[in-house]
Structures are given as structure tokens and as C-alpha cells.
Design a protein around this motif. Structure first.
Motif, PDB file in Angstrom:
ATOM      1  N   GLY A 217       0.779  -1.219   0.000  1.00 62.53           N
ATOM      2  CA  GLY A 217       0.000   0.000   0.000  1.00 62.53           C
ATOM      3  C   GLY A 217       0.813   1.272   0.000  1.00 62.53           C
ATOM      4  N   LYS A 218       2.114   1.163  -0.180  1.00 66.68           N
ATOM      5  CA  LYS A 218       2.980   2.339  -0.096  1.00 66.68           C
ATOM      6  C   LYS A 218       3.384   2.873  -1.467  1.00 66.68           C
ATOM      7  CE  LYS A 218       5.024   0.806   4.280  1.00 66.68           C
ATOM      8  NZ  LYS A 218       6.275   0.369   4.937  1.00 66.68           N
ATOM      9  N   SER A 219       3.827   1.988  -2.331  1.00 68.79           N
ATOM     10  CA  SER A 219       4.388   2.464  -3.594  1.00 68.79           C
ATOM     11  C   SER A 219       3.660   1.860  -4.785  1.00 68.79           C
ATOM     12  CB  SER A 219       5.877   2.088  -3.671  1.00 68.79           C
ATOM     13  OG  SER A 219       6.029   0.700  -3.502  1.00 68.79           O
ATOM     14  N   PRO A 220       3.481   2.627  -5.865  1.00 68.59           N
ATOM     15  CA  PRO A 220       2.794   2.102  -7.044  1.00 68.59           C
ATOM     16  C   PRO A 220       3.661   1.095  -7.772  1.00 68.59           C
ATOM     17  CG  PRO A 220       3.654   4.277  -7.500  1.00 68.59           C
ATOM     18  CD  PRO A 220       3.900   4.006  -6.035  1.00 68.59           C
ATOM     19  N   LEU A 221       3.016   0.057  -8.263  1.00 71.55           N
ATOM     20  CA  LEU A 221       3.755  -0.926  -9.057  1.00 71.55           C
ATOM     21  C   LEU A 221       4.240  -0.278 -10.345  1.00 71.55           C
ATOM     22  CD1 LEU A 221       4.566  -3.896  -9.453  1.00 71.55           C
ATOM     23  CD2 LEU A 221       2.397  -4.226 -10.610  1.00 71.55           C
ATOM     24  N   PHE A 222       3.410   0.620 -10.868  1.00 69.55           N
ATOM     25  CA  PHE A 222       3.794   1.306 -12.103  1.00 69.55           C
ATOM     26  C   PHE A 222       3.512   2.782 -11.919  1.00 69.55           C
ATOM     27  CE2 PHE A 222       3.265   2.571 -16.577  1.00 69.55           C
ATOM     28  CZ  PHE A 222       4.478   2.113 -17.055  1.00 69.55           C
ATOM     29  N   ASP A 223       4.500   3.607 -12.081  1.00 70.61           N
ATOM     30  CA  ASP A 223       4.405   5.029 -11.816  1.00 70.61           C
ATOM     31  C   ASP A 223       3.482   5.736 -12.815  1.00 70.61           C
ATOM     32  OD1 ASP A 223       5.891   7.903 -12.465  1.00 70.61           O
ATOM     33  OD2 ASP A 223       5.735   7.402 -10.335  1.00 70.61           O
ATOM     34  N   VAL A 224       2.655   6.656 -12.305  1.00 72.53           N
ATOM     35  CA  VAL A 224       1.685   7.356 -13.149  1.00 72.53           C
ATOM     36  C   VAL A 224       2.380   8.130 -14.269  1.00 72.53           C
ATOM     37  CG1 VAL A 224      -0.086   9.147 -13.198  1.00 72.53           C
ATOM     38  CG2 VAL A 224       0.019   7.551 -11.286  1.00 72.53           C
ATOM     39  N   LYS A 225       3.427   8.875 -13.921  1.00 72.94           N
ATOM     40  CA  LYS A 225       4.152   9.653 -14.936  1.00 72.94           C
ATOM     41  C   LYS A 225       4.774   8.742 -15.980  1.00 72.94           C
ATOM     42  CE  LYS A 225       5.176  13.614 -11.982  1.00 72.94           C
ATOM     43  NZ  LYS A 225       6.246  14.444 -11.349  1.00 72.94           N
ATOM     44  N   ALA A 226       5.289   7.596 -15.500  1.00 75.89           N
ATOM     45  CA  ALA A 226       5.878   6.636 -16.443  1.00 75.89           C
ATOM     46  C   ALA A 226       4.807   6.098 -17.380  1.00 75.89           C
ATOM     47  CB  ALA A 226       6.541   5.497 -15.685  1.00 75.89           C
ATOM     48  N   ALA A 227       3.612   5.862 -16.831  1.00 72.76           N
ATOM     49  CA  ALA A 227       2.517   5.349 -17.658  1.00 72.76           C
ATOM     50  C   ALA A 227       2.132   6.351 -18.739  1.00 72.76           C
ATOM     51  CB  ALA A 227       1.304   5.051 -16.778  1.00 72.76           C
ATOM     52  N   GLU A 228       2.080   7.642 -18.356  1.00 76.79           N
ATOM     53  CA  GLU A 228       1.741   8.670 -19.331  1.00 76.79           C
ATOM     54  C   GLU A 228       2.805   8.763 -20.420  1.00 76.79           C
ATOM     55  OE1 GLU A 228       1.350  12.028 -16.814  1.00 76.79           O
ATOM     56  OE2 GLU A 228      -0.700  11.534 -16.186  1.00 76.79           O
ATOM     57  N   LYS A 229       4.041   8.597 -20.013  1.00 75.25           N
ATOM     58  CA  LYS A 229       5.145   8.646 -20.975  1.00 75.25           C
ATOM     59  C   LYS A 229       5.050   7.488 -21.965  1.00 75.25           C
ATOM     60  CE  LYS A 229      10.188   8.838 -21.232  1.00 75.25           C
ATOM     61  NZ  LYS A 229      11.442   8.807 -20.462  1.00 75.25           N
ATOM     62  N   VAL A 230       4.740   6.296 -21.439  1.00 74.24           N
ATOM     63  CA  VAL A 230       4.599   5.125 -22.307  1.00 74.24           C
ATOM     64  C   VAL A 230       3.460   5.333 -23.297  1.00 74.24           C
ATOM     65  CG1 VAL A 230       3.902   2.703 -22.341  1.00 74.24           C
ATOM     66  CG2 VAL A 230       5.596   3.470 -20.690  1.00 74.24           C
ATOM     67  N   ALA A 231       2.365   5.928 -22.798  1.00 73.62           N
ATOM     68  CA  ALA A 231       1.181   6.099 -23.642  1.00 73.62           C
ATOM     69  C   ALA A 231       1.441   7.040 -24.806  1.00 73.62           C
ATOM     70  CB  ALA A 231       0.024   6.623 -22.794  1.00 73.62           C
ATOM     71  N   THR A 232       2.370   7.960 -24.628  1.00 72.41           N
ATOM     72  CA  THR A 232       2.610   8.959 -25.672  1.00 72.41           C
ATOM     73  C   THR A 232       3.918   8.732 -26.425  1.00 72.41           C
ATOM     74  OG1 THR A 232       3.663  10.406 -24.039  1.00 72.41           O
ATOM     75  CG2 THR A 232       1.302  10.694 -24.396  1.00 72.41           C
ATOM     76  N   SER A 233       4.618   7.655 -26.099  1.00 67.11           N
ATOM     77  CA  SER A 233       5.937   7.456 -26.707  1.00 67.11           C
ATOM     78  C   SER A 233       5.886   6.610 -27.981  1.00 67.11           C
ATOM     79  CB  SER A 233       6.887   6.803 -25.703  1.00 67.11           C
ATOM     80  OG  SER A 233       6.383   5.549 -25.300  1.00 67.11           O
ATOM     81  N   ALA A 234       4.676   6.176 -28.359  1.00 67.46           N
ATOM     82  CA  ALA A 234       4.479   5.458 -29.629  1.00 67.46           C
ATOM     83  C   ALA A 234       5.273   4.160 -29.716  1.00 67.46           C
ATOM     84  CB  ALA A 234       4.820   6.369 -30.806  1.00 67.46           C
ATOM     85  N   HIS A 235       5.470   3.473 -28.575  1.00 73.09           N
ATOM     86  CA  HIS A 235       6.083   2.145 -28.615  1.00 73.09           C
ATOM     87  C   HIS A 235       5.082   1.179 -29.230  1.00 73.09           C
ATOM     88  CE1 HIS A 235       9.740   3.021 -26.544  1.00 73.09           C
ATOM     89  NE2 HIS A 235       9.138   3.427 -25.438  1.00 73.09           N
ATOM     90  N   LYS A 236       5.538   0.415 -30.172  1.00 70.12           N
ATOM     91  CA  LYS A 236       4.673  -0.585 -30.791  1.00 70.12           C
ATOM     92  C   LYS A 236       5.465  -1.869 -30.995  1.00 70.12           C
ATOM     93  CE  LYS A 236       1.762   2.686 -33.357  1.00 70.12           C
ATOM     94  NZ  LYS A 236       1.249   3.083 -34.698  1.00 70.12           N
TER      95      LYS A 236
END
Length: 260
Positions: A217-236
Motif C-alpha cells: 500500500g505504499k508504492s505504485p507498481l507502475f508510476d503514473v508519470k511513467a505510464a503517461e510517458k509510455v502512452a505517448t511514446s508510440a512504442h509498438k
């Protein structure tokens, strides 16, 4: 030496301290006192002395004695002290966790794996918990320490929980998700063809990791900012690298290729 011959170790220790003898010499007195008590069958007393030698006396000297005598509670206390002083190696971790599982001491096992103050080799701990049938503990460690491959492997092979394995993969960053789908995709698409195909479609077009949190309950498994970066980085991902996993699923292969 006269005090040793008369087994007056407590006096010898007091005298050595008062005379400010070399620490190595004092540690050797503790060892001799421990050996004396061990020989008398006073295992608790002996362990009390051996604990005072940690950091100076080779741990195998003590461990061997208590393995031979099958004094598992004493052995456990010594191994715990080694970890607390950050002097334990992977073999010590394996032995300590085996002690906990043999004693069925779930409370101690929980305390050990969930603490942040004790350092140990995580992969070793996961493997011991897994082999002893403590799968929830193994999963906790794998998730907390981001051993993603081990987490998915345990879910699929030991827990037979394909749903959770797939959901977990969907929370990983692009590269980890791609790696795990390449490795376990065939199993996943056999058990959950529609959901796995849908995730692969996302991976090959516009993948965005789902967000979740570790059990502490302390730390996110996947960071929100990192998730946003992945979503916009066009990795395919490259679709052709996943075709082989559909070898027994022609319908879902067609669905996958038509979408791509």
C-alpha cells in the motif's frame, strides 16, 4: 588458561574486558565458552555465547553444530542475527527460510519477507518460498521487488491462475509486457484467447499500462508519470513476433492480423 581449565569462562570474560584484551582474544573466549556449554547440552546457553561472536567467527562453525544437533530453534535465532547484522549470504537465507517453513512459523516468515530493515537476496527467498509451497509469500516478494517474470511464472505454473497472470502483465511497462507476452503468450492465448489477443492488439498499436499498487500500500507498481510517458511514446511491438503463439488458435490469429 587456568580459568579455562576450571571452566570459569564468565570470570575469564570479565577479566579480559577489564584488562582491555584484544577483541579477537575475547571473541575466542566466547567461542570456547559456547563450546563448553554445547558439550554439556546447554544449547540455549551455548547459542547465547555464539551470538556474541557474529562478525568474527566463521558462521559455518556455529551452523554446523546446530544442524548436527537438530536444534532448529537455536539455529533460527543465529541465522536471524546474521541477517539483522547484514552478514548473511544466500545460503544463510535459504537455511533460515527453510527453518521457518519446517517450523510452520508463518508469523516469522511474514515478518522476515515484509521488513525493509533486513537485507537478503530476493530471488533466493522467492525460490525457497515457492519450493516449500508458500506461493503467496513468493508472489508477494516477486511483486514487491518487481521480479515480473517470476511473478507470472508462479501464477501460471503453481497457482494455475491465468487471469491474474494476464492482468499483472497488463500493468507492466511496454518492454516488460512485451517480454512476458513473448515468453508466456502461447499459454495465455490457449487459456484466455480473447483477453490475450486484445492485450496483444494494444501492444502492437497503442499500449498503455494499467495502474495498480503493490500489496504494502505504499508504492505504485507502475508510476503514473511513467505510464503517461509510455502512452505517448508510440512504442509498438512487431506483430510478426507474436504470430507463433497462435499456432493452435487460427480464429484468434485471424482476428489479431485483421486488427493490425
Amino acid at each position: 588458561e587456568m580459568l579455562f581449565r576450571r571452566n570459569l569462562y564468565a570470570i575469564a570474560i570479565s577479566l579480559a574486558h577489564s584488562q582491555q584484551f584484544d577483541s579477537t582474544y575475547i571473541i575466542d573466549i566466547f567461542r570456547k565458552y559456547g563450546d563448553h556449554l554445547y558439550g554439556k547440552g546447554d544449547f540455549d546457553g551455548a547459542m547465547g555465547q555464539y551470538l556474541r561472536t557474529i562478525g568474527k567467527l566463521e558462521p559455518s562453525y556455529v551452523i554446523r553444530k546446530f544442524l548436527d544437533a537438530q536444534r532448529i530453534h537455536n539455529l533460527t535465532s543465529y541465522l536471524q542475527a546474521l541477517h539483522e547484522k547484514q552478514l548473511a549470504n544466500p545460503d544463510h537465507t535459504t537455511l533460515l527460510l527453510n527453518c521457518y517453513t519446517k517450523l510452520k512459523d508463518v508469523k516469522k516468515l511474514d515478518e522476515f519477507i515484509k521488513t525493509d530493515s533486513v537485507h537478503f537476496e530476493v530471488e533466493t527467498a522467492i525460490k525457497v518460498c515457492k519450493s516449500a509451497g508458500y506461493f503467496e509469500h513468493a508472489l508477494y516478494l516477486a511483486k514487491k521487488h518487481k521480479q515480473h517474470d517470476l511473478y507470472v511464472k508462479i501464477q501460471l505454473e503453481d497457482q494455475l491462475d491465468t487471469q491474474h497472470a494476464l492482468e499483472y502483465i497488463s500493468t507492466l511497462d511496454f518492454y516488460e509486457a512485451e517480454k512476458n507476452l513473448k515468453k508466456y503468450g502461447k499459454v495465455l492465448v490457449t487459456k484466455l484467447p480473447e483477453q490475450t489477443t486484445a492485450l496483444l492488439m494494444e501492444l502492437c498499436t497503442n499500449y498503455k499500462a494499467k495502474l495498480t499498487k503493490v500489496d504494502d500500500g505504499k508504492s505504485p507498481l507502475f508510476d503514473v508519470k511513467a505510464a503517461e510517458k509510455v502512452a505517448t511514446s508510440a512504442h509498438k511491438a512487431r506483430p510478426e513476433e507474436f504470430i507463433h503463439i497462435f499456432v493452435d488458435q487460427p480464429h484468434w490469429l485471424t482476428t489479431f492480423l485483421e486488427f493490425i
